[in-house]
Design an enzyme around this catalytic site. Structure first.
Site, mmCIF file in Angstrom:
data_model
loop_
_atom_site.group_PDB
_atom_site.id
_atom_site.type_symbol
_atom_site.label_atom_id
_atom_site.label_comp_id
_atom_site.label_asym_id
_atom_site.label_seq_id
_atom_site.Cartn_x
_atom_site.Cartn_y
_atom_site.Cartn_z
ATOM 1 N N ARG A 192 0.816 -1.219 0.000
ATOM 2 C CA ARG A 192 0.000 0.000 0.000
ATOM 3 C C ARG A 192 0.848 1.268 0.000
ATOM 4 N NH1 ARG A 192 -3.934 0.515 -2.378
ATOM 5 N NH2 ARG A 192 -2.716 2.196 -3.284
ATOM 6 N N LYS B 32 0.525 25.402 -2.401
ATOM 7 C CA LYS B 32 -0.651 24.641 -1.953
ATOM 8 C C LYS B 32 -0.373 23.156 -2.164
ATOM 9 C CE LYS B 32 -3.882 28.418 -2.910
ATOM 10 N NZ LYS B 32 -5.021 28.896 -3.726
ATOM 11 N N LYS C 251 2.199 40.076 -1.220
ATOM 12 C CA LYS C 251 0.784 39.886 -1.547
ATOM 13 C C LYS C 251 -0.037 41.042 -0.981
ATOM 14 C CE LYS C 251 1.050 34.873 -1.972
ATOM 15 N NZ LYS C 251 0.353 33.590 -1.713
ATOM 16 N N GLU D 205 2.462 40.752 -6.175
ATOM 17 C CA GLU D 205 1.156 40.318 -6.674
ATOM 18 C C GLU D 205 0.319 41.558 -6.981
ATOM 19 O OE1 GLU D 205 -1.287 36.984 -4.726
ATOM 20 O OE2 GLU D 205 -2.270 38.821 -4.029
ATOM 21 N N ASP E 272 -2.720 38.753 -10.904
ATOM 22 C CA ASP E 272 -3.591 37.903 -10.105
ATOM 23 C C ASP E 272 -5.055 38.055 -10.500
ATOM 24 O OD1 ASP E 272 -4.088 36.071 -7.954
ATOM 25 O OD2 ASP E 272 -4.825 37.762 -6.779
#
Length: 276
Positions: free
Chosen positions: A98, A133, A165, A195, A216
Site C-alpha cells: 500500500r 498549496k 501579496k 502580486e 492575479d
C-alpha cells in the site's frame, strides 16, 4: 532533486505510520519461506513518476526483494503496460504494497496532470508551475512530480523568494514601500515578486523595479495590457482561474509563467496496481 537519504527518511516514516506495531494480517498468515512474484501494471494512460521511491519502500523492508522496471520517470505509459516485475518474500511484499503504491500513484498522477497543462499551453513560451498549496511534508515529492511532468517550479518555501501579496501591501502601506523595505533587509541573492490585481499596481511594481510581477485573477485582455506595460522589465507570472480550458488563452497573452495549484491539489492518482 530527491536525494536518496531524503527519500529513505520519508519512506521509513510512512512505513512506521502504516505498519504500526505490525501487520497482524500478513504476519499471521505468511510463513518465512513463502515467496511471491508480481507485476506492476497501469490501468490508465499517463506519465510515470516515483520509481525510485517505490523501490526504496521495498529496499527498506527487505534486501531480498528484486524489482525490475521497464520504464523510467517521465515516460509515457499506456493502459495495460507492465511497468515492472517484482519478487521476494511474501511477508515484506504484502506489507509494503500500500505504501509503495501510494507514492507511485500520487506522483504519477501529478506528473500526468502537469503534462496536460503544459501541452495545453502549446507553442507559447509560458511554463506551467506549481504553488505552495501542497500536502504538508510531501512538497518535495510533489514538486519533483511537477518537474517530471514537464512543468517548472515556483519557490520551495518562504525563504526562497520574497513575495509581496495584498496583505503585505496593506501592512507596508504601498507596493513601493514594501519593495524598498525588503531591498534593504534581504539578501542580494533573493528576487522580489509583487502580486498585482490592477493595472495601476502593475505600473507601480514596474516603477519600483520588482523582479517578478504576478497578474492575479486578471481577465485575458487586462493581462495583455499588463504585459505591454511590463515588457521585458520583469518576469511576468499569471495566476488565478487557471484551468485546462483557460491555460492556452492565458499563455497567449505573453506571460512567462502560469502558476496553478490544480496540477497538484486537483490531480487524481494514477490507477497503477501491483498484481501478485
Amino acid at each position: 532533486m530527491l536525494n536518496k537519504f531524503y527519500i529513505k527518511d520519508h519512506v521509513e516514516s510512512a512505513l512506521q505510520e502504516d505498519i504500526g506495531f505490525g501487520d497482524i494480517t500478513t504476519e499471521n498468515l505468511a510463513e518465512e519461506t513463502d515467496y511471491l512474484k508480481g507485476e506492476l501494471n497501469t490501468r490508465i494512460d499517463g506519465i510515470l513518476c516515483g520509481c525510485e521511491v517505490f523501490k526504496t519502500v521495498y529496499e527498506t523492508l527487505s534486501d531480498k526483494i528484486k524489482i525490475n522496471f521497464y520504464f523510467k520517470d517521465g515516460d509515457k505509459i499506456k493502459k495495460g503496460d507492465k511497468l515492472a516485475d517484482i519478487e521476494g518474500p511474501a511477508k515484506e511484499l504484502l506489507m509494503g504494497e500500500r505504501v509503495a503504491l501510494n507514492y507511485i500513484q500520487r506522483m504519477s498522477g501529478i506528473a500526468t496532470e502537469t503534462r496536460k497543462y503544459q501541452d495545453a499551453i502549446g507553442d507559447n513560451k509560458a511554463k506551467i508551475v506549481d504553488t505552495r498549496k501542497t500536502t504538508p511534508n510531501f512538497r518535495a515529492f510533489e514538486k519533483y512530480s511537477v518537474k517530471t511532468g514537464g512543468g517548472a517550479l515556483h519557490r520551495f518555501n518562504l525563504s526562497d523568494c520574497a513575495m509581496i501579496k495584498d496583505n503585505h501591501i496593506r501592512l507596508a502601506g504601498s507596493i513601493t514601500k514594501a519593495v524598498n523595505k525588503l531591498r534593504k533587509n534581504i539578501s542580494h541573492a533573493h528576487k522580489i515578486e509583487v502580486e498585482c490585481d490592477t493595472l495601476e499596481q502593475v505600473k507601480e511594481a514596474v516603477e519600483v523595479k520588482a523582479d517578478i510581477i504576478m497578474l492575479d485573477n486578471m481577465d485575458v485582455q487586462t493581462m495583455r495590457e499588463a504585459c505591454n506595460i511590463i515588457s521585458d522589465k520583469a518576469i511576468i507570472e499569471a495566476s488565478g482561474n487557471v484551468t485546462l480550458e483557460t491555460v492556452g488563452n492565458i499563455a497567449s497573452t505573453g506571460v512567462d509563467i502560469i502558476s496553478s495549484s490544480a496540477i497538484v491539489a486537483k490531480a487524481p492518482t494514477l490507477d497503477i496496481a501491483l498484481d501478485m
